[in-house]
Structures are given as C-alpha cells and as structure tokens.
Scaffold this active site. Structure first.
Site, short mmCIF file in Angstrom:
data_model
loop_
_atom_site.label_atom_id
_atom_site.label_comp_id
_atom_site.label_asym_id
_atom_site.label_seq_id
_atom_site.Cartn_x
_atom_site.Cartn_y
_atom_site.Cartn_z
N GLY A 34 8.46 9.22 -21.10
CA GLY A 34 9.22 7.98 -20.59
C GLY A 34 8.12 6.73 -20.36
CD GLU A 35 6.70 2.64 -20.38
OE1 GLU A 35 5.53 2.53 -20.50
OE2 GLU A 35 7.49 2.76 -21.50
CB SER A 36 3.06 6.47 -16.83
OG SER A 36 2.42 5.42 -17.61
CB CYS A 96 4.38 11.47 -23.83
SG CYS A 96 3.93 9.99 -24.63
NE ARG A 151 1.05 3.08 -19.38
CZ ARG A 151 1.89 2.05 -18.99
NH1 ARG A 151 1.31 0.87 -18.43
NH2 ARG A 151 3.22 1.85 -19.38
CB ILE A 182 7.20 7.91 -29.05
CG1 ILE A 182 7.98 8.86 -29.94
CG2 ILE A 182 7.85 6.68 -28.89
CD1 ILE A 182 9.12 9.39 -29.70
NE ARG A 183 6.98 2.60 -26.29
CZ ARG A 183 6.60 2.32 -25.07
NH1 ARG A 183 5.64 2.04 -24.49
NH2 ARG A 183 7.85 3.14 -24.37
CG HIS A 191 7.65 12.89 -27.07
ND1 HIS A 191 8.23 12.61 -25.90
CD2 HIS A 191 6.61 12.03 -27.26
CE1 HIS A 191 7.73 11.51 -25.46
NE2 HIS A 191 7.04 10.76 -26.20
CD GLU A 229 10.20 15.40 -25.59
OE1 GLU A 229 9.39 16.34 -25.61
OE2 GLU A 229 10.29 14.18 -25.37
N1 GLN Z 1 3.56 4.60 -23.15
C1 GLN Z 1 4.22 5.26 -22.30
C2 GLN Z 1 3.59 5.07 -20.86
O1 GLN Z 1 2.49 4.46 -20.87
C3 GLN Z 1 4.38 6.76 -22.62
C4 GLN Z 1 5.10 6.73 -23.77
C5 GLN Z 1 5.82 7.90 -23.96
O2 GLN Z 1 5.93 8.80 -22.67
N2 GLN Z 1 6.52 8.22 -25.03
O3 GLN Z 1 4.02 5.43 -19.83
#
Ligand code: GLN
Length: 198
Positions: free
Chosen positions: A51-53, A83, A112, A141-142, A176, A178
């Site tokens: 998600g977004e940390s 992630c 990140r 993913i990112r 990921h 999942e």
């Molecule tokens: N870029 C996200 C973060 O810094 C992590 C990306 C992800 O969980 N797919 O939180």
C-alpha cells in the site's frame, strides 16, 4: 475452515489487504482484518500488506496500533510483510517523507520507490530459498529497493539485489504474492503460525 486452523491477522489500514485475506483462506488459515487494538488478541500470525507506507504508519499511529503491533512482532508473532509492509518494519528508510521512520524490527535499509519511475512495475521469476520446485512469480509495484540487509537472511534476489529476506519470525518481500495464484509464501506463513502455536 476448520476451527483449529491458525488465525492470521491482516493489517487493514489501507492497501492490498483483501487480496491477502483471500490468499490466506485458500492456504488453510482463518483470517481477521486488523483495524484496532482488540483485533490483535489471539492472533497466530500477521500480514502487513502493500500500500502506502506513509499512510499506513500514520493510520496505525492514529488508532493506537503502532506500538502494540511493534511489541507483538518483536515478541515473535510470525509476520509476512510485503512491499509497504516491509518498509514499515525497516531499520532505515530513505526516499520517505520528512521524518518517516520504520519500526526498526528488520535489520534492513530500504529506499522507497527505489526501482525508479521508469520501471515502477515489473514481473520477474524468482528463486526463493526453501520453496523448492518452480520459480515464484514476483510482481513488483513501486517497490522498495533493499540497499542493505544487515543480519537478515536473503532468501531471494533479482539482478543481484535482495528482494526477500527472513529475520527470526519475519518474512519480508519487495513483491506482491497476493496478486498471483501461487500460494506458497502464504502457505509458509500459515506453517510458521502453526509452529508458533504448538
Ligand atoms: N511505494 C510504496 C510505499 O512507499 C510501496 C508500494 C507498494 O506497497 N506496492 O509505501
């Protein structure tokens, strides 16, 4: 689901928690979404999703989950962190927002979004130590880039860089699982949860 199946909590502040819940149930676990303190009671294992940390940490702080979660994980609750979840546990975080810090439970330094904007999503077949058999489909993913892995054991690499590590009862992934139909890493968490109980 059998009543004696391990109970795995999935942190549900934001991010990819529903997909983890489905993958865990398909791997023989009972699941519970973790949204506040009471939800930690009686868990055999935990997933910290992607998600977004930054948002995830802020929401955990807001609902009073940050310290209790840190305590539970540091006492040995088997944990699968993917992630953003990996970033949340890290010793050092770079490329974060001002003042962003990890919980310091995993001896890794992460950058990140370290794979850069050009290739922010990709897939790669990974050899994961201990899984045996065929390669694991890694969906990135990112993703955070692992810049150092300290005392953590590296269990998978991609182009010479660690992308999965294990330290004590924590298994942390840059990718990921999942989002694939390969359940072996969720099954591994369910196995770790069962070991912790017996
Ligand atoms: N870029 C996200 C973060 O810094 C992590 C990306 C992800 O969980 N797919 O939180």
């Amino acid at each position: 689901m059998r009543n004696d199946a391990p109970l795995v909590g999935v942190l549900a502040m934001q991010g990819a928690f529903a997909e983890h819940q489905r993958a865990l149930e398909a791997s023989g676990a009972r699941t519970r979404l973790v949204k506040d303190l009471e939800d930690l009671e009686g868990l055999d294992a935990l997933v910290l999703p992607g998600g977004e940390s930054t948002t995830m940490t802020m929401l955990m702080e807001r609902v009073g989950l940050l310290e209790p979660l840190r305590d539970a994980i540091s006492r040995g609750l088997p944990t699968l962190a993917t992630c953003a979840g990996m970033i949340v546990l890290a010793r050092d975080v770079t490329g974060g927002i001002e003042g962003q810090r990890g919980m310091g439970l995993l001896d890794i330094a992460v950058r990140r979004n370290g794979y850069g904007r050009q290739i922010d999503s990709f897939e790669a077949d990974l050899e994961v130590a201990g899984l045996g058999g065929k390669t694991f489909p890694g969906v990135f993913i990112r993703s955070p880039l692992l810049e150092s892995t300290g005392s953590a054991e590296v269990v998978a690499t991609h182009e010479g860089r660690a992308v999965a590590v294990r330290q004590g009862s924590i298994l942390a992934l840059c990718f990921h699982p999942e989002l694939t139909s390969d359940r072996r890493l969720h099954q591994e968490l369910v196995r770790m949860a069962g070991v912790g109980r017996s």
